[in-house]
Design an enzyme around this catalytic site. Structure first.
Site, PDB file in Angstrom:
ATOM      1  N   ASP A   1      10.429  -7.205  16.465  1.00 38.00           N
ATOM      2  CA  ASP A   1       9.763  -7.590  15.208  1.00 38.00           C
ATOM      3  C   ASP A   1      10.312  -8.906  14.651  1.00 38.00           C
ATOM      4  OD1 ASP A   1       7.836  -5.659  15.000  1.00 38.00           O
ATOM      5  OD2 ASP A   1       9.079  -4.269  13.871  1.00 38.00           O
TER       6      ASP A   1
ATOM      7  N   LYS B   1      10.349   5.196  15.776  1.00 42.55           N
ATOM      8  CA  LYS B   1      11.162   3.990  16.015  1.00 42.55           C
ATOM      9  C   LYS B   1      12.664   4.253  15.840  1.00 42.55           C
ATOM     10  CE  LYS B   1       7.752   0.436  14.889  1.00 42.55           C
ATOM     11  NZ  LYS B   1       7.505  -0.759  14.080  1.00 42.55           N
TER      12      LYS B   1
HETATM   13  P1  NAP Z   1       7.854   1.873   5.200  1.00 40.55           P
HETATM   14  O1  NAP Z   1       9.164   1.910   5.877  1.00 40.55           O
HETATM   15  O2  NAP Z   1       7.122   3.149   4.933  1.00 40.55           O
HETATM   16  O3  NAP Z   1       8.058   1.098   3.782  1.00 40.55           O
HETATM   17  C1  NAP Z   1       7.005   0.997   2.865  1.00 40.55           C
HETATM   18  C2  NAP Z   1       7.402   0.054   1.715  1.00 40.55           C
HETATM   19  O4  NAP Z   1       6.259  -0.061   0.851  1.00 40.55           O
HETATM   20  C3  NAP Z   1       8.548   0.583   0.847  1.00 40.55           C
HETATM   21  O5  NAP Z   1       9.290  -0.507   0.353  1.00 40.55           O
HETATM   22  C4  NAP Z   1       7.784   1.292  -0.291  1.00 40.55           C
HETATM   23  O6  NAP Z   1       8.510   1.360  -1.501  1.00 40.55           O
HETATM   24  C5  NAP Z   1       6.614   0.351  -0.472  1.00 40.55           C
HETATM   25  N1  NAP Z   1       5.498   1.056  -1.113  1.00 40.55           N
HETATM   26  C6  NAP Z   1       4.674   1.973  -0.541  1.00 40.55           C
HETATM   27  N2  NAP Z   1       3.775   2.417  -1.453  1.00 40.55           N
HETATM   28  C7  NAP Z   1       4.056   1.759  -2.617  1.00 40.55           C
HETATM   29  C8  NAP Z   1       3.476   1.794  -3.927  1.00 40.55           C
HETATM   30  N3  NAP Z   1       2.431   2.578  -4.211  1.00 40.55           N
HETATM   31  N4  NAP Z   1       4.008   0.977  -4.883  1.00 40.55           N
HETATM   32  C9  NAP Z   1       5.057   0.160  -4.612  1.00 40.55           C
HETATM   33  N5  NAP Z   1       5.646   0.099  -3.375  1.00 40.55           N
HETATM   34  C10 NAP Z   1       5.153   0.900  -2.402  1.00 40.55           C
HETATM   35  O7  NAP Z   1       6.793   0.977   5.988  1.00 40.55           O
HETATM   36  P2  NAP Z   1       7.133  -0.285   6.940  1.00 40.55           P
HETATM   37  O8  NAP Z   1       7.286   0.186   8.335  1.00 40.55           O
HETATM   38  O9  NAP Z   1       8.211  -1.053   6.305  1.00 40.55           O
HETATM   39  O10 NAP Z   1       5.718  -1.086   6.905  1.00 40.55           O
HETATM   40  C11 NAP Z   1       5.283  -1.731   5.723  1.00 40.55           C
HETATM   41  C12 NAP Z   1       4.009  -2.513   5.996  1.00 40.55           C
HETATM   42  O11 NAP Z   1       4.266  -3.564   6.919  1.00 40.55           O
HETATM   43  C13 NAP Z   1       2.872  -1.685   6.616  1.00 40.55           C
HETATM   44  O12 NAP Z   1       1.667  -2.056   6.004  1.00 40.55           O
HETATM   45  C14 NAP Z   1       2.861  -2.124   8.070  1.00 40.55           C
HETATM   46  O13 NAP Z   1       1.564  -2.043   8.665  1.00 40.55           O
HETATM   47  C15 NAP Z   1       3.292  -3.566   7.942  1.00 40.55           C
HETATM   48  N6  NAP Z   1       3.913  -4.070   9.181  1.00 40.55           N
HETATM   49  C16 NAP Z   1       3.313  -5.123   9.803  1.00 40.55           C
HETATM   50  C17 NAP Z   1       3.869  -5.625  10.978  1.00 40.55           C
HETATM   51  C18 NAP Z   1       3.182  -6.757  11.684  1.00 40.55           C
HETATM   52  O14 NAP Z   1       3.405  -6.908  12.890  1.00 40.55           O
HETATM   53  N7  NAP Z   1       2.433  -7.576  10.993  1.00 40.55           N
HETATM   54  C19 NAP Z   1       5.038  -5.059  11.512  1.00 40.55           C
HETATM   55  C20 NAP Z   1       5.636  -3.994  10.829  1.00 40.55           C
HETATM   56  C21 NAP Z   1       5.055  -3.503   9.661  1.00 40.55           C
HETATM   57  P3  NAP Z   1       9.495   2.615  -1.810  1.00 40.55           P
HETATM   58  O15 NAP Z   1      10.781   2.304  -1.113  1.00 40.55           O
HETATM   59  O16 NAP Z   1       9.612   2.618  -3.282  1.00 40.55           O
HETATM   60  O17 NAP Z   1       8.812   3.842  -1.255  1.00 40.55           O
END
Ligand code: NAP
Length: 273
Positions: free
Chosen positions: A101, A65
């Site tokens: 998004d 992305k």
């Molecule tokens: P990302 O950029 O990898 O960010 C992940 C986030 O989760 C970070 O804030 C990370 O914290 C936190 N995290 C991960 N493991 C953790 C743990 N063990 N304890 C505490 N915090 C933790 O991912 P993203 O793209 O933002 O996506 C996040 C979620 O949103 C995913 O599940 C994705 O499927 C979902 N999503 C859904 C949609 C939809 O259309 N519904 C769209 C986009 C994303 P740190 O900064 O500390 O690593």
């Protein structure tokens, strides 16, 4: 035959082909939506092919992305600010990058809680990753009053607060409950609670009963967070609608038809998550 598809690596898990093929069939279009699994060294070539091989556009997913941006001719202000492109439109051989998004996130809550407005509301956002950026952008666009960012890695939240402006505050993960008492909405944008990831173990009892809990994780559809929220009487918004509604502007741009998100479509996609 018009073509679109999803570019990422891997893409076999993606629900976008099912979603767009459903609409292609429903509206009787001569089009196809393809899985375009692409190794990183081939990303430039793959994007180049979009200009020349009958494509109207593409979706971009993990892990490209951000990386895709340098291959495009133009990027919308919104996608620039969010720092990610999830949709490409091909027009007269030029490639336009956008991010849908925000629209997905906002349409989902508008549909689930009619009349809800973020204006002057106080929001708590868990997470500071890519999805959090789109959510913060959405809330600011809609006039949210105060945003609290709570993330495991506090420095990442602080960077976002600096980048997005004054009414964003940061709190540590351990002091989350201090932010909940006055919150109108709690939004989970971390990957916690998703099947195969860690559990989101938080106590949301300080949240007022009238507050909304929005979990953008859609696998499972009803996360532990949403179960807890329902149990204590809060209104909830799940993440499936965001996935469905972010696809609407893409389909509209590519094929000139604004597709409907129906109960039937929701059921179909829910059966595959
Ligand atoms: P990302 O950029 O990898 O960010 C992940 C986030 O989760 C970070 O804030 C990370 O914290 C936190 N995290 C991960 N493991 C953790 C743990 N063990 N304890 C505490 N915090 C933790 O991912 P993203 O793209 O933002 O996506 C996040 C979620 O949103 C995913 O599940 C994705 O499927 C979902 N999503 C859904 C949609 C939809 O259309 N519904 C769209 C986009 C994303 P740190 O900064 O500390 O690593």
């Amino acid at each position: 035959m018009k073509k679109a598809g999803i570019i990422g690596h891997p893409v076999s898990h993606s629900l976008s082909p099912l979603l767009h093929e459903y609409w292609i069939k429903k509206y009787g279009l001569k089009a196809e939506y393809l899985y375009l699994d692409t190794e990183e060294e081939n990303l430039g070539n793959r994007i180049g092919e979009l200009r020349t091989s009958g494509f109207v556009g593409a979706n971009i997913t993990v892990p490209y992305k951000e990386k895709v941006m340098k291959h495009l001719d133009e990027i919308s202000d919104e996608a620039k600010k969010i720092g990610a492109v999830n949709t490409i439109l091909v027009k007269e051989g030029r490639l336009f990058g956008i991010n849908t998004d925000t629209e997905g996130f906002l349409e989902n809550i508008r549909e689930t809680i009619p009349g809800f407005s973020f204006e002057r509301r106080r929001a708590v956002i868990l997470g500071a990753g890519g999805a959090a950026r789109a959510v913060i952008y959405s809330l600011l666009k809609e006039g949210a009053g105060e945003i609290w960012l709570v993330n495991r890695t506090k420095e990442k939240a602080e960077m976002l607060a600096q980048e997005f402006g004054n009414n964003i505050h940061v709190e540590t993960w351990g002091r989350l409950n201090k932010t909940l008492g006055g919150a109108d909405i709690l939004i989970n944008t971390t990957s916690l609670g998703m099947k195969g990831k860690g559990k989101l173990e938080i106590d949301i009892s300080p949240l007022p009963k009238k507050s909304i809990v929005y979990d953008i994780v859609y696998n499972p559809l009803e996360t532990e967070l949403l179960k807890q929220a329902k149990f204590q009487g809060n209104k909830v918004v799940d993440g499936l609608g965001m996935l469905l509604y972010q696809a609407v502007p893409a389909f509209h741009l590519w094929f000139g038809i604004k597709p409907k998100v129906t109960g039937e479509l929701r059921k179909l996609i829910a059966s595959r998550v």
